[in-house]
Write a protein that holds these residues in place. Structure first.
Motif, mmCIF file in Angstrom:
data_model
loop_
_atom_site.group_PDB
_atom_site.id
_atom_site.type_symbol
_atom_site.label_atom_id
_atom_site.label_comp_id
_atom_site.label_asym_id
_atom_site.label_seq_id
_atom_site.Cartn_x
_atom_site.Cartn_y
_atom_site.Cartn_z
ATOM 1 N N VAL A 209 0.684 -1.059 0.045
ATOM 2 C CA VAL A 209 0.040 0.085 0.085
ATOM 3 C C VAL A 209 0.941 1.146 0.075
ATOM 4 C CG1 VAL A 209 -1.647 1.313 1.263
ATOM 5 C CG2 VAL A 209 -1.936 -1.160 1.139
ATOM 6 N N GLY A 210 1.723 1.637 0.945
ATOM 7 C CA GLY A 210 2.706 2.410 0.971
ATOM 8 C C GLY A 210 3.619 2.674 2.250
ATOM 9 N N ARG A 211 4.364 3.491 2.202
ATOM 10 C CA ARG A 211 5.079 3.727 3.309
ATOM 11 C C ARG A 211 4.998 5.023 4.351
ATOM 12 N NH1 ARG A 211 11.582 2.431 2.841
ATOM 13 N NH2 ARG A 211 10.617 0.468 2.342
ATOM 14 N N VAL A 212 5.204 4.909 5.590
ATOM 15 C CA VAL A 212 4.959 6.216 6.169
ATOM 16 C C VAL A 212 6.498 6.497 7.031
ATOM 17 C CG1 VAL A 212 4.048 7.535 8.169
ATOM 18 C CG2 VAL A 212 2.663 6.419 6.462
ATOM 19 N N ALA A 213 7.135 7.628 6.550
ATOM 20 C CA ALA A 213 8.386 7.748 7.474
ATOM 21 C C ALA A 213 8.294 9.369 7.985
ATOM 22 C CB ALA A 213 9.665 7.511 6.471
ATOM 23 N N ARG A 214 8.144 9.161 9.436
ATOM 24 C CA ARG A 214 8.091 10.606 10.182
ATOM 25 C C ARG A 214 9.410 10.789 11.138
ATOM 26 N NH1 ARG A 214 4.924 11.162 6.682
ATOM 27 N NH2 ARG A 214 3.078 12.353 6.681
ATOM 28 N N GLY A 215 10.392 11.082 11.069
ATOM 29 C CA GLY A 215 11.477 11.057 11.885
ATOM 30 C C GLY A 215 11.968 9.631 12.545
ATOM 31 N N PHE A 216 11.439 9.372 13.644
ATOM 32 C CA PHE A 216 11.758 7.936 14.179
ATOM 33 C C PHE A 216 10.697 7.080 13.791
ATOM 34 C CE2 PHE A 216 15.281 10.312 15.957
ATOM 35 C CZ PHE A 216 16.253 9.301 16.347
ATOM 36 N N TYR A 217 9.752 7.114 13.112
ATOM 37 C CA TYR A 217 8.723 6.301 12.935
ATOM 38 C C TYR A 217 8.762 5.902 11.442
ATOM 39 C CZ TYR A 217 4.186 4.129 12.147
ATOM 40 O OH TYR A 217 3.216 3.176 12.042
ATOM 41 N N ILE A 218 8.871 4.655 11.101
ATOM 42 C CA ILE A 218 9.148 3.975 9.656
ATOM 43 C C ILE A 218 8.295 2.863 9.662
ATOM 44 C CG2 ILE A 218 10.711 3.449 7.862
ATOM 45 C CD1 ILE A 218 12.876 4.864 9.066
ATOM 46 N N SER A 219 7.348 2.861 8.840
ATOM 47 C CA SER A 219 6.418 1.777 8.746
ATOM 48 C C SER A 219 6.012 1.547 7.530
ATOM 49 C CB SER A 219 5.271 1.819 9.800
ATOM 50 O OG SER A 219 4.663 0.468 10.075
ATOM 51 N N GLU A 220 5.737 0.357 6.910
ATOM 52 C CA GLU A 220 5.414 -0.286 5.701
ATOM 53 C C GLU A 220 3.818 -0.715 5.729
ATOM 54 O OE1 GLU A 220 6.640 0.169 1.863
ATOM 55 O OE2 GLU A 220 8.150 -0.914 3.008
ATOM 56 N N CYS A 221 3.054 0.064 4.983
ATOM 57 C CA CYS A 221 1.478 -0.561 5.075
ATOM 58 C C CYS A 221 1.374 -1.678 3.791
ATOM 59 C CB CYS A 221 0.393 0.601 4.950
ATOM 60 S SG CYS A 221 -1.191 -0.164 4.925
#
Length: 226
Positions: A209-221
């Motif tokens: 689906v996509g990736r979210v990267a915000r500073g120390f938060y990195i996660s793949e949906c």
């Protein structure tokens, strides 16, 4: 359709115990604050923003109108996703391995939501939970090795037409953090995330689906549909 009964491995059971001990122990207050509107450090603020963005991305994969749908919030934590699902009219079963987080989630659910919510403390893979139209598992499968992750997804997808979930992607930063955690474990450290290359997961119907990267938060949906 046959019923799929997951066969958790020894590693799954051990990880489940560590996750439960962490979130039901030293992390409860920290997690409650992080998922509230209370001020937090700049690092934790990036995690908060990342989680908000990921929750929105995951919800975008589900219908806006969930009236009549039964949804499992697998690893509900303090209930932010649960509230969003109920606001869309879903019949939500919110499950978390931590009884203390479940109690926080129960207390935070706004009154008057069009959907219905039931809470349960326990294993999100329990086949007795029944069947669902959708399953969402936000950052609740990130601690498991690939064989256990594949087993979990097989079980979930047998009981739902759509499973939307996250993994920790194999980025340079997360791999460095993972290696550091393996070399220098501490009793009060959070359970170590296991970075995954989603393309290597043997799961029928799997799509990115996509990736979210915000500073120390990195996660793949990712999602699984059948």
């Amino acid at each position: 359709m046959r019923d799929f009964v997951p066969q958790p491995s020894t590693s799954y059971a051990g990880t489940l115990d560590r996750v439960a001990g962490y979130f039901d122990g030293t992390a409860t207050k920290v997690w409650a604050r992080l998922t509230s509107d209370a001020p937090v450090s700049r690092i934790r603020q990036t995690v908060r923003e990342g989680r908000d963005a990921m929750r929105a991305l995951m919800l975008s994969r589900l219908p806006a109108d969930l009236r009549g749908a039964r949804v499992l919030d697998a690893g509900c934590g303090t209930g932010a996703m649960t509230a969003e699902l109920a606001a869309r009219g879903a019949d939500v079963l919110a499950v978390d391995i931590s009884p203390r987080l479940v109690e926080i989630a129960r207390a935070r659910i706004p009154a008057g939501l069009p959907g219905r919510v039931s809470f349960r403390a326990g294993d999100m893979l329990d086949p007795a939970l029944g069947r669902f139209d959708h399953v969402v598992a936000m950052d609740s499968l990130i601690y498991y090795a690939r064989p256990d992750l594949e087993t979990a997804l097989a079980g979930m997808s047998e009981h739902a037409s759509r499973v939307v979930f996250t993994v920790a992607p194999r980025t340079a930063l997360l791999m460095a953090m993972w290696q550091a955690g393996r070399l220098f474990p501490r009793a009060d450290r959070s359970p170590i995330m296991v970075p995954q290359d989603w393309r290597r997961l043997s799961v029928p119907g799997l799509a990115r689906v996509g990736r979210v990267a915000r500073g120390f938060y990195i996660s793949e949906c990712l999602e699984v549909r059948r």
